[in-house]
Write an enzyme that holds these catalytic residues in place. Sequence first.
Site, PDB file in Angstrom:
ATOM      1  N   LYS A   1       0.840  -1.211   0.000  1.00 60.86           N
ATOM      2  CA  LYS A   1       0.000   0.000   0.000  1.00 60.86           C
ATOM      3  C   LYS A   1       0.871   1.256   0.000  1.00 60.86           C
ATOM      4  CE  LYS A   1      -3.723  -2.590   2.073  1.00 60.86           C
ATOM      5  NZ  LYS A   1      -4.396  -3.103   3.272  1.00 60.86           N
TER       6      LYS A   1
ATOM      7  N   GLN B   1      -4.299  -2.027   9.584  1.00 60.09           N
ATOM      8  CA  GLN B   1      -4.229  -3.322   8.909  1.00 60.09           C
ATOM      9  C   GLN B   1      -4.841  -4.431   9.774  1.00 60.09           C
ATOM     10  OE1 GLN B   1      -3.106  -3.797   5.670  1.00 60.09           O
ATOM     11  NE2 GLN B   1      -3.928  -5.845   5.965  1.00 60.09           N
TER      12      GLN B   1
ATOM     13  N   ASP C   1     -11.234   2.534   4.170  1.00 56.09           N
ATOM     14  CA  ASP C   1     -11.520   1.103   4.036  1.00 56.09           C
ATOM     15  C   ASP C   1     -13.026   0.849   4.047  1.00 56.09           C
ATOM     16  OD1 ASP C   1      -9.381  -0.554   3.621  1.00 56.09           O
ATOM     17  OD2 ASP C   1      -8.856  -0.751   5.747  1.00 56.09           O
TER      18      ASP C   1
END
Length: 297
Positions: free
Chosen positions: A55, A99, A122
Amino acid sequence: MDTAKIIDGKAISAKINEENALEVARLARECNVQPGLAVVLVGEDPASQVYVNMKVKKCHELGIFSDKRVLSKDATMEEVLTLVHELNNDPKINGILVQSPPPPQIDEEKIIAAISPNKDVDCFNAVNVGKMLTGDNSGFLPCTPYGVMQLLKHSGVDACGKHAVVLGRSNIVGKPMMAMLVQKHAGANATVTVCHSRTQNLKEYTRSADILIAAIGIPEFVKGDMIKEGAVVMDVGINRVEADNERGYKLVGDVDYAACAGKASLITPVPGGVGPMTIAMLMDNTIKACKMQNNLI
Ligand code: NAD
């Protein structure tokens, strides 16, 4: 039916990334802003380290500012929450992701709830999940199912009126996939069935799918006799299976590709199908977040 046409997620994500890099350059030139993404890793999970680094690398490629924060595997809830609050208030940061999965002492739900909805790229926060469900596009769309919708669009598949069957009901893939496909939006408007671990006579559903989306996490679960001739098959699965190669493993999807490719009209491979789209859509959401926070949309 001849062999299916392959949906090339690598090529489609490359095109989206290219367009987004141009948009980042335009934002710098015309608006003097740079999108920024904070990526928080708690602990040392090797797979998570790989994802986080991918990322960060993609941010650099597109000209997006990235801030990688690593906390020890023993970090407390308070430490993670303090960091999230700091990032919520940092004007250089437009998007935050923590994460998954965090170590067991960390309550992921509480962390997700603490991320400002404006920076929740997200789309795990209840505010954005609600907006997605109601079709309010002032929020974000979760990256993997958003990537599937983009693959359909770029492959010329209009889900309108089609029977879309989603295998799996996770909050990350299955449920949002259902919500996106059913919207009264261009490219969606599908009749959606969601199947899961308690579904009976699964094959009856999968065989009636015009579009089948597999997100169950079982290697090569979908066999050739489970799909309809000419179906569009989207394989979200990423599973490691033992292989006689240097690494000792290979990646396969939730679909038995060899068995289904002769019957489907379109199919995504693994790797190189849905996988590369997830990061592309994360970058897309980060740019959207930047524009929203700077009143540019
Ligand atoms: P999950 O384990 O959270 O959910 C799996 C779902 O499959 C559950 O809802 C369960 O009800 C259903 N299921 C399990 N066994 C079943 C069966 N026999 N029949 C029907 N349904 C069954 O998984 P997830 O997080 O949604 O991930 C699914 C797959 O997608 C995994 O392989 C994962 O690695 C992959 N994934 C890929 C990406 C990407 O970037 N491409 C992102 C997220 C997940």
